[in-house]
Design a protein around this motif. Sequence first.
Motif, PDB file in Angstrom:
ATOM      1  N   LEU A  94      55.545 -43.436   9.134  1.00 48.21           N
ATOM      2  CA  LEU A  94      54.296 -44.097   9.526  1.00 48.21           C
ATOM      3  C   LEU A  94      53.082 -43.230   9.209  1.00 48.21           C
ATOM      4  CD1 LEU A  94      55.242 -45.797  12.918  1.00 48.21           C
ATOM      5  CD2 LEU A  94      54.697 -46.906  10.753  1.00 48.21           C
ATOM      6  N   LEU A  95      53.179 -41.931   9.476  1.00 51.22           N
ATOM      7  CA  LEU A  95      52.061 -41.048   9.164  1.00 51.22           C
ATOM      8  C   LEU A  95      51.889 -40.864   7.659  1.00 51.22           C
ATOM      9  CD1 LEU A  95      52.143 -38.376  11.979  1.00 51.22           C
ATOM     10  CD2 LEU A  95      50.334 -39.998  11.469  1.00 51.22           C
ATOM     11  N   LEU A  96      52.969 -40.913   6.903  1.00 50.01           N
ATOM     12  CA  LEU A  96      52.834 -40.839   5.449  1.00 50.01           C
ATOM     13  C   LEU A  96      52.068 -42.043   4.908  1.00 50.01           C
ATOM     14  CD1 LEU A  96      56.304 -39.511   4.307  1.00 50.01           C
ATOM     15  CD2 LEU A  96      54.098 -38.371   4.055  1.00 50.01           C
ATOM     16  N   VAL A  97      52.263 -43.194   5.538  1.00 47.80           N
ATOM     17  CA  VAL A  97      51.581 -44.400   5.093  1.00 47.80           C
ATOM     18  C   VAL A  97      50.109 -44.394   5.519  1.00 47.80           C
ATOM     19  CG1 VAL A  97      51.471 -46.906   5.414  1.00 47.80           C
ATOM     20  CG2 VAL A  97      53.671 -45.785   5.044  1.00 47.80           C
ATOM     21  N   PHE A  98      49.843 -44.014   6.766  1.00 44.77           N
ATOM     22  CA  PHE A  98      48.499 -44.162   7.313  1.00 44.77           C
ATOM     23  C   PHE A  98      47.613 -42.929   7.187  1.00 44.77           C
ATOM     24  CE2 PHE A  98      50.865 -47.465   9.670  1.00 44.77           C
ATOM     25  CZ  PHE A  98      50.168 -48.554   9.182  1.00 44.77           C
TER      26      PHE A  98
END
Length: 178
Positions: A94-98
Motif C-alpha cells: 500500500l505504501l509503495l502505491v501511495f
Amino acid sequence: MSYAPIGSGGPTANSPYHAGVQAGSSSSSSSSSSSSSGPGYVGISFNSSAFVSPTLAAAAAEGDRVNKYETRLAMRLDVEAAAAYLLGAISGVLLLVFETKNDYVRFHAWQSALTFVGLGALQFFFALFSSFLAWVVSLVQLGLIVWLAFNAYKNSDTLERYELPFVGRIASEWVDNE
C-alpha cells in the motif's frame, strides 16, 4: 521551514557536502552568511554526484527545493516508515502505491513487502507439513514486525536505513534506481 535548493553553493561551496546549521546556533565556520529565514532551517547543497540520489539530482537540475523529510501522505515520516511494517506485506505494498515522494519510506515499504511475502510463502509451505513450524514462522514474523517498525521509527531523524541481510540490499538498490 525553509530549505535551500540543492546546488545553491553557499559559504562552503568547495566542500563536497554542506549541511547548514540551525538558525541562531553557533557554527565552527567563520562565515555564517546562509540564507536562513527562521528556526529549524537546514540548508543542503551537494557539489559531488557521489552523494546525490537520482531523485535529488533530477530535482536539483530543475532548480526545485528538496526536502528529504517530506512525504506525499499526511503523516509524519517516522510514523509512515514504521507503518510500512504494521500489516506485513499488505502495508508495504500500500505504501509503495501511495507514497511516491520519500525514498526512506519507500525503502521500508520495499523491505516489508519482500520480507513478509517470503515469510508468508515459507509459512504456507510449513503449514502443509507441520503446524508447529508454521507457528514458529508466525512468531518470527511478529518479532520482525516489531523490530523493523521500531528501527524505522528510531532512525527516521537521520534517514539511516536498517537493512536486513539479503532483502535490505535488494530494497535499497530498487529505491536508489527508481
